[in-house]
Write a protein that holds these residues in place. Structure first.
Motif, PDB file in Angstrom:
ATOM      1  N   LEU A 156       0.838  -1.201   0.000  1.00 35.77           N
ATOM      2  CA  LEU A 156       0.000   0.000   0.000  1.00 35.77           C
ATOM      3  C   LEU A 156       0.871   1.248   0.000  1.00 35.77           C
ATOM      4  CD1 LEU A 156      -2.702  -0.899   2.705  1.00 35.77           C
ATOM      5  CD2 LEU A 156      -2.880  -1.146   0.227  1.00 35.77           C
ATOM      6  N   LYS A 157       0.408   2.280  -0.687  1.00 31.69           N
ATOM      7  CA  LYS A 157       1.052   3.589  -0.615  1.00 31.69           C
ATOM      8  C   LYS A 157       0.305   4.428   0.413  1.00 31.69           C
ATOM      9  CE  LYS A 157       2.932   3.721  -5.298  1.00 31.69           C
ATOM     10  NZ  LYS A 157       2.975   4.443  -6.603  1.00 31.69           N
ATOM     11  N   ALA A 158       1.033   4.928   1.397  1.00 39.21           N
ATOM     12  CA  ALA A 158       0.412   5.686   2.485  1.00 39.21           C
ATOM     13  C   ALA A 158       1.077   7.051   2.600  1.00 39.21           C
ATOM     14  CB  ALA A 158       0.544   4.924   3.805  1.00 39.21           C
ATOM     15  N   LYS A 208       5.126   6.746   2.228  1.00 37.87           N
ATOM     16  CA  LYS A 208       5.796   5.469   2.471  1.00 37.87           C
ATOM     17  C   LYS A 208       5.042   4.365   1.735  1.00 37.87           C
ATOM     18  CE  LYS A 208       8.717   7.114   5.598  1.00 37.87           C
ATOM     19  NZ  LYS A 208      10.184   7.144   5.384  1.00 37.87           N
ATOM     20  N   GLU A 209       5.738   3.254   1.516  1.00 35.76           N
ATOM     21  CA  GLU A 209       5.099   2.040   1.012  1.00 35.76           C
ATOM     22  C   GLU A 209       5.075   1.018   2.141  1.00 35.76           C
ATOM     23  OE1 GLU A 209       6.919   0.546  -2.490  1.00 35.76           O
ATOM     24  OE2 GLU A 209       6.091   2.109  -3.800  1.00 35.76           O
ATOM     25  N   LEU A 210       3.910   0.436   2.377  1.00 40.19           N
ATOM     26  CA  LEU A 210       3.734  -0.525   3.465  1.00 40.19           C
ATOM     27  C   LEU A 210       3.483  -1.909   2.878  1.00 40.19           C
ATOM     28  CD1 LEU A 210       1.326   1.575   5.755  1.00 40.19           C
ATOM     29  CD2 LEU A 210       3.828   1.454   5.847  1.00 40.19           C
ATOM     30  N   ALA A 211       4.380  -2.859   3.185  1.00 45.63           N
ATOM     31  CA  ALA A 211       4.198  -4.256   2.767  1.00 45.63           C
ATOM     32  C   ALA A 211       3.419  -4.965   3.865  1.00 45.63           C
ATOM     33  CB  ALA A 211       5.550  -4.924   2.543  1.00 45.63           C
ATOM     34  N   ALA A 245      -4.203  -4.929   4.964  1.00 50.20           N
ATOM     35  CA  ALA A 245      -4.561  -3.944   3.937  1.00 50.20           C
ATOM     36  C   ALA A 245      -6.040  -3.570   4.021  1.00 50.20           C
ATOM     37  CB  ALA A 245      -4.232  -4.504   2.556  1.00 50.20           C
ATOM     38  N   VAL A 246      -6.909  -4.557   4.240  1.00 54.24           N
ATOM     39  CA  VAL A 246      -8.349  -4.290   4.335  1.00 54.24           C
ATOM     40  C   VAL A 246      -8.641  -3.371   5.518  1.00 54.24           C
ATOM     41  CG1 VAL A 246     -10.583  -5.365   4.789  1.00 54.24           C
ATOM     42  CG2 VAL A 246      -8.997  -6.429   3.180  1.00 54.24           C
ATOM     43  N   ARG A 302      10.218   1.802   1.939  1.00 50.98           N
ATOM     44  CA  ARG A 302       9.319   0.640   2.005  1.00 50.98           C
ATOM     45  C   ARG A 302       9.497  -0.039   3.355  1.00 50.98           C
ATOM     46  NH1 ARG A 302       8.202  -3.998  -2.495  1.00 50.98           N
ATOM     47  NH2 ARG A 302       7.118  -2.208  -3.392  1.00 50.98           N
ATOM     48  N   ILE A 303       8.384  -0.263   4.031  1.00 51.05           N
ATOM     49  CA  ILE A 303       8.406  -0.792   5.395  1.00 51.05           C
ATOM     50  C   ILE A 303       7.591  -2.076   5.433  1.00 51.05           C
ATOM     51  CG2 ILE A 303       7.869  -0.309   7.812  1.00 51.05           C
ATOM     52  CD1 ILE A 303       7.853   2.716   6.827  1.00 51.05           C
TER      53      ILE A 303
END
Length: 619
Positions: free
Chosen positions: A438-440, A447-450, A456-457, A526-527
Motif C-alpha cells: 500500500l502507498k500511504a 511510504k510504502e507498506l508491505a 490492507a483491508v 518501504r516498510i
C-alpha cells in the motif's frame, strides 16, 4: 624344583703403609724416578760435536703438580625399605612362573596408574623395542612368539579395561591420533570387534542425550550434524575407513534418531525451512548446498519420512507463496535430492507446487495482455494471482473477508478470464495467503507498506474515517475475531505502529478504538509490517500428524489388498511380516490388525471358516 638360597657377602679393603710407594713424577722430557732430594738434578748426556769446549746445560726440574684428593663417603647409600626382601620375592615369583609356565601376576592398579593414551604409547614403545632386539640380537625364529607374548601380556589381557577407562574420553576429546594408535594396536590382537561395540555404545549413549532433551529441541538438528561430522572425521583418520565401523555408525544413528517417533522428522523439516528461507546473511550458495547434503544424511536415517514430507510441504508452500525463498535453485536442488532418495512418488506433490508457481506467472502475463484487463480493470491497482492445484498444496481453512470494491472488481474480472481459458474448473480464493503493498501518506512524507491482505483491508477503512472502534472494524471487514485481534495488534502494538490504539496496551480488547497515526516516521521508504504470527500450537502439530496417520491408513489398506490379491490365501503372521517389509514407516502390529478388521468389515477379506488365523481374499 630347587630354588637358589640367599647368601650374604661382605668385602673389606686394607691398606699397608709399608707397601705403598710414592707416585711417579712426570717431567718435560719423560718420567723421573722418585727421589728423596727434591733439588737433585741430572746432567744430560753429551752430544757429539766438533767443538770440544761446549758448555753443558743443566736440566731444569718440573714444578710440583697438584695432588688429586678423593674423599670417601663413610655413609652407606640409602635403599628403599625391605628392598632386598622385595627384590628376592619378585625374583622367586618370576622363576616359579618360568618353571610352571604360568603368567606372572600383574597389579592392574599399578598398570593403569597413568591414563590410557600414555599406556598405549608405552605398549607401542615396548613392541618396537622387542622387535628391534629380535632383529639385532636374537634368532629370527624367536621374533614371532616373543612379540606374541608381549601383545598378549600388555594388550590382549587388558582390552576391556582399556576401553572402559579410556575410550569415551578419547572420543569426547576427538583425539584422533590416540584413537588411531588404539585401532592399530587392537588390530594386532584381533580385538577390533570389541572396539566396534564400544563405538556403537558410545554413539547411542551420546546421541540419546541429544535427541531426548526436549528443552534443546531447537538445537537438536545442528547438534546431530556436528556429532555426525566428528564421527566421520574419526572414522576416516583413526579407523582407516573400516567398512564395519562405517556401518556401525549408520546403524547407531538410525537407532538414536528414531528414539522419539516423528519429532526428529519435524525438526529436520523446520531446520531446512530456516536455511532455505530468505534472510540468511553471509551464507553462500556453496555453503547452503553443503548444508543440504549434510541434512540429507540425517534424512536417510528417518523412518517416518511421510511426517517429514508433511511439514516440509507446509513450509515450502509459505516460502513460495510469500516470496520468502532464498534461492529457487537451492529449492529445486533439494527436491531433486529427495527424489533421488525416495523416488518420484515422494516428491510428486512438491514438484507440482513449483509447476503451479511457474504456470501462474504465464497466466498473469496472459491476463495483463487480455482485452478484459485492458478495458475493465480499475486504474492504479496491480494484482498478481497464484493459481494452486488443490491436491498439491496443504489444506488451508477458508476465511471470509469483505474486500474493498476495487479488489472485488479485480477478482471478478480475473475469474471471468480464467474460466474462459480453462473450462470446467472452480476457483476458490484463499484470502489468508494474500499480501499487498500500500502507498500511504504521512505528515512527514509518503511510504510504502508491505502488509498482509487482512492488514490492507483494515488500513483502507481509514481512508473514509478518522477513528474506528474494534466492533466497527469487525463489522466492516468480516474478519474472524481472533484473526482480527492479531491483525490490529500488529498494526497498533508492534514495532511499526501505523495505527494508534486507545487505551494503550499490548492486547486488543472489546471497545478499543483506533485512529491513523499521521505522525509515523521511519528511515526506509518501504516498510514491512510483520503480522503477529500464531505460534504453532500443540493442536496444530497434532492435526498435521493426524493427517499423516490418515494417509498412512490408506497406504496400509492398499498394501493389504495388494498382498492378498496376489496370494489369495494367507495366514495372519505371514501377512503382518510382508506388511512390515513393504511399509516404509514405523507401525505397530495392533494398528495393522485394526486395518485388517476394517477391510473385513468392508468385505475385502474374510476369515477362513476352519481357521480364523487365515484370511481369504474376496474378489
Amino acid at each position: 624344583m630347587s630354588l637358589p638360597t640367599k647368601r650374604s657377602t661382605c668385602s673389606a679393603a686394607s691398606t699397608d703403609s709399608s707397601l705403598s710407594s710414592p707416585p711417579m713424577k712426570k717431567s718435560k722430557n719423560g718420567l723421573h724416578a722418585p727421589s728423596s732430594q727434591p733439588n737433585a738434578s741430572m746432567d744430560e748426556d753429551p752430544a757429539p760435536s766438533a767443538a770440544a769446549n761446549l758448555s753443558r746445560k743443566k736440566a731444569t726440574l718440573p714444578h710440583p703438580t697438584k695432588k688429586l684428593v678423593i674423599k670417601l663417603n663413610k655413609a652407606k647409600p640409602s635403599l628403599p625399605t625391605n628392598f632386598e626382601d622385595t627384590t628376592w620375592e619378585n625374583l622367586q615369583s618370576a622363576i616359579r612362573a618360568i618353571f610352571l609356565k604360568q603368567p606372572f601376576p600383574f597389579d592392574l592398579e599399578r598398570l593403569y596408574q597413568y591414563d590410557v593414551p600414555e599406556y598405549l604409547k608405552h605398549v607401542e614403545g615396548r613392541l618396537h623395542e622387542e622387535n628391534e632386539r629380535c632383529l639385532l640380537y636374537i634368532d629370527a625364529s624367536t621374533r614371532k612368539p616373543l612379540i606374541s607374548a608381549v601383545e598378549k601380556q600388555l594388550l590382549e589381557r587388558h582390552i576391556h579395561a582399556v576401553l572402559d577407562k579410556g575410550f569415551t574420553p578419547l572420543m569426547d576429546g576427538r583425539r584422533t591420533e590416540d584413537l588411531q594408535r588404539m585401532y592399530t594396536l587392537f588390530s594386532r590382537v584381533s580385538a577390533l570387534e570389541s572396539l566396534r561395540q564400544a563405538l556403537s555404545s558410545y554413539i547411542r549413549k551420546t546421541g540419546q542425550k541429544i535427541v531426548m532433551d526436549e528443552e534443546k529441541d531447537k538445537d537438536m538438528v545442528q547438534s546431530l550434524l556436528d556429532f555426525k561430522a566428528s564421527l566421520d572425521i574419526v572414522w576416516e583418520e583413526s579407523f582407516c575407513k573400516n567398512e564395519s565401523f562405517g556401518n556401525t555408525i549408520k546403524d547407531s544413528f538410525e537407532h538414536l534418531i528414531n528414539l522419539r517417533q516423528n519429532r526428529p522428522a519435524e525438526l529436520i523439516a523446520k531446520f531446512l525451512d530456516e536455511k532455505l528461507r530468505a534472510g540468511n546473511k553471509g551464507t553462500s550458495e556453496e555453503e547452503l548446498e553443503s548444508t543440504l547434503e549434510k541434512v540429507l544424511v540425517l534424512f536417510r536415517f528417518i523412518q517416518g519420512k511421510d511426517v517429514f514430507e508433511a511439514f516440509y510441504k507446509k513450509d515450502l508452500a509459505k516460502r513460495l507463496l510469500l516470496g520468502k525463498s532464498a534461492s529457487i535453485d537451492a529449492e529445486k536442488s533439494m527436491i531433486s535430492k529427495l527424489k533421488t532418495e525416495c523416488g518420484s512418488q515422494f516428491t510428486n506433490k512438491l514438484e507440482g507446487m513449483f509447476k503451479d508457481i511457474e504456470l501462474s506467472k504465464e497466466i498473469n502475463e496472459s491476463f495483463k495482455q487480455s482485452s478484459q484487463a485492458r478495458t475493465k480493470l480499475p486504474s492504479g491497482i496491480e494484482m498478481s494471482v497464484h493459481v494452486l492445484t488443490t491436491g498439491y498444496w496443504p489444506t488451508y481453512p477458508h476465511m471470509d473477508v469483505k474486500l474493498p470494491h476495487e479488489l472485488n472488481v479485480y477478482q471478478d474480472i480475473f475469474k471471468e478470464f480464467y474460466l474462459s481459458k480453462y473450462s470446467g474448473r472452480r476457483l476458490m480464493w484463499q484470502n489468508s495467503l494474500g499480501h499487498c503493498v500500500l502507498k500511504a501518506g504521512f505528515s512527514k512524507g509518503k511510504k510504502e507498506l508491505a502488509v498482509s491482505l487482512f492488514q490492507a483491508v483494515v488500513l483502507m477503512l481509514f481512508n473514509d474515517a478518522m477513528k474506528l472502534s474494534f466492533e466497527d472494524i469487525k463489522d466492516s471487514t468480516g474478519i474472524e475475531d481472533k484473526e482480527l485481534r492479531r491483525t490490529l495488534q500488529s498494526l497498533a502494538c508492534g514495532k511499526v505502529r501505523v495505527l494508534q490504539k486507545y487505551p494503550k496496551g499490548r492486547d486488543v480488547q472489546d471497545g478499543d478504538e483506533f485512529d491513523f497515526n499521521d505522525t509515523f516516521t521511519a528511515p526506509l521508504y518501504r516498510i514491512k509490517v510483520n503480522a503477529i504470527q500464531m505460534k504453532e500450537t500443540v493442536e496444530e502439530n497434532t492435526s498435521t500428524t493426524e493427517r499423516v496417520f490418515q494417509d498412512r491408513q490408506y497406504q496400509i489398506d492398499a498394501a493389504i489388498v495388494r498382498i492378498m490379491k496376489t496370494r489369495k490365501v494367507l495366514s495372519h503372521t505371514l501377512l503382518i511380516t510382508e506388511l512390515f517389509q513393504q511399509l516404509k514407516f514405523p507401525i505397530k502390529p495392533a494398528d495393522l490388525k485394526k486395518r485388517i478388521e476394517s477391510l473385513i468389515d468392508r468385505e475385502y477379506l474374510e476369515r477362513d471358516k476352519s481357521n480364523p488365523q487365515i484370511y481369504n481374499y474376496l474378489a
